[in-house]
Design a protein around this motif. Structure first.
Motif, PDB file in Angstrom:
ATOM      1  N   CYS A  56       0.839  -1.197   0.000  1.00 14.97           N
ATOM      2  CA  CYS A  56       0.000   0.000   0.000  1.00 14.97           C
ATOM      3  C   CYS A  56       0.877   1.251   0.000  1.00 14.97           C
ATOM      4  CB  CYS A  56      -0.968  -0.003   1.177  1.00 14.97           C
ATOM      5  SG  CYS A  56      -0.176  -0.130   2.778  1.00 14.97           S
ATOM      6  N   ARG A  58       1.795   4.707   1.706  1.00 18.43           N
ATOM      7  CA  ARG A  58       1.724   5.459   2.956  1.00 18.43           C
ATOM      8  C   ARG A  58       2.857   6.478   2.996  1.00 18.43           C
ATOM      9  NH1 ARG A  58      -0.642   2.873   7.474  1.00 18.43           N
ATOM     10  NH2 ARG A  58      -0.607   4.981   8.290  1.00 18.43           N
ATOM     11  N   GLN A  60       4.463   7.528   5.441  1.00 21.28           N
ATOM     12  CA  GLN A  60       5.480   7.100   6.401  1.00 21.28           C
ATOM     13  C   GLN A  60       6.562   6.235   5.757  1.00 21.28           C
ATOM     14  OE1 GLN A  60       2.215   6.798   6.639  1.00 21.28           O
ATOM     15  NE2 GLN A  60       1.504   7.568   8.592  1.00 21.28           N
ATOM     16  N   GLU A  88      -7.351   7.748  10.106  1.00 23.14           N
ATOM     17  CA  GLU A  88      -5.972   7.736  10.580  1.00 23.14           C
ATOM     18  C   GLU A  88      -5.694   8.957  11.463  1.00 23.14           C
ATOM     19  OE1 GLU A  88      -2.009   5.987  10.432  1.00 23.14           O
ATOM     20  OE2 GLU A  88      -4.045   5.267  10.243  1.00 23.14           O
ATOM     21  N   HIS A 101      -7.094  12.525   7.775  1.00 23.75           N
ATOM     22  CA  HIS A 101      -6.435  11.478   6.997  1.00 23.75           C
ATOM     23  C   HIS A 101      -7.202  10.182   7.199  1.00 23.75           C
ATOM     24  CE1 HIS A 101      -2.207  13.384   6.546  1.00 23.75           C
ATOM     25  NE2 HIS A 101      -3.092  14.329   6.817  1.00 23.75           N
ATOM     26  N   LEU A 103      -7.429   5.759   5.782  1.00 24.35           N
ATOM     27  CA  LEU A 103      -6.921   4.634   5.015  1.00 24.35           C
ATOM     28  C   LEU A 103      -8.081   4.052   4.234  1.00 24.35           C
ATOM     29  CD1 LEU A 103      -4.773   2.799   7.728  1.00 24.35           C
ATOM     30  CD2 LEU A 103      -4.063   4.600   6.136  1.00 24.35           C
ATOM     31  N   ASN A 108      -4.149   2.242   1.700  1.00 22.76           N
ATOM     32  CA  ASN A 108      -3.519   3.462   1.205  1.00 22.76           C
ATOM     33  C   ASN A 108      -3.979   4.654   2.042  1.00 22.76           C
ATOM     34  OD1 ASN A 108      -2.235   2.278  -1.165  1.00 22.76           O
ATOM     35  ND2 ASN A 108      -4.308   2.109  -1.988  1.00 22.76           N
ATOM     36  N   GLU A 109      -3.055   5.545   2.367  1.00 16.36           N
ATOM     37  CA  GLU A 109      -3.412   6.734   3.139  1.00 16.36           C
ATOM     38  C   GLU A 109      -3.751   7.894   2.209  1.00 16.36           C
ATOM     39  OE1 GLU A 109      -1.748   9.604   6.728  1.00 16.36           O
ATOM     40  OE2 GLU A 109      -0.797   7.672   6.349  1.00 16.36           O
TER      41      GLU A 109
END
Length: 117
Positions: A56, A58, A60, A88, A101, A103, A108-109
């Motif tokens: 996914c 993200r 981060q 999120e 935010h 997911l 996926n963010e």
């Protein structure tokens, strides 16, 4: 088409059918399938698509964060929850607006922003 401009974005999806249903329900997007492992999204503000993958996107892990605009931020947050998305970060203010935010069902963010009230 304009040269030297962002033209298309692609994102992973573990389950194309689930992600299509989610974005159709929450944001009213349409989809056009290209085989069993790729679908292009339509009416999303930017051309792009989802490709079948076991990972996914993200921020981060170094991925870009796709940010959507919505006039009704609270309504969008509720639609994300009802459709099976995971919040999120709850709505927070930043210079110039507010956002949250979430997911998608594939992990996926995304972010959704709106103007300050």
């Amino acid at each position: 088409m304009e040269s030297n401009k962002i033209n298309y974005v692609e994102l992973p999806a573990k389950d194309l059918a689930v992600n299509k249903a989610f974005f159709r329900q929450v944001f009213g997007w349409g989809f056009k399938d290209f085989g069993s492992e790729y679908t292009a999204f339509e009416n999303a503000g930017l051309d792009g698509g989802f490709f079948q993958a076991d990972f996914c996107s993200r921020p981060q892990t170094g991925a870009a964060l796709v940010v959507l605009y919505c006039e009704d931020l609270e309504g969008a947050l509720e639609k994300v929850k009802v459709a099976g998305g995971t919040i999120e970060q709850e709505i927070f203010e930043f210079p110039g607006g507010r956002r949250f935010h979430f997911l998608d069902p594939c992990g996926n963010e995304w972010a959704v922003w709106g103007e300050l009230k």
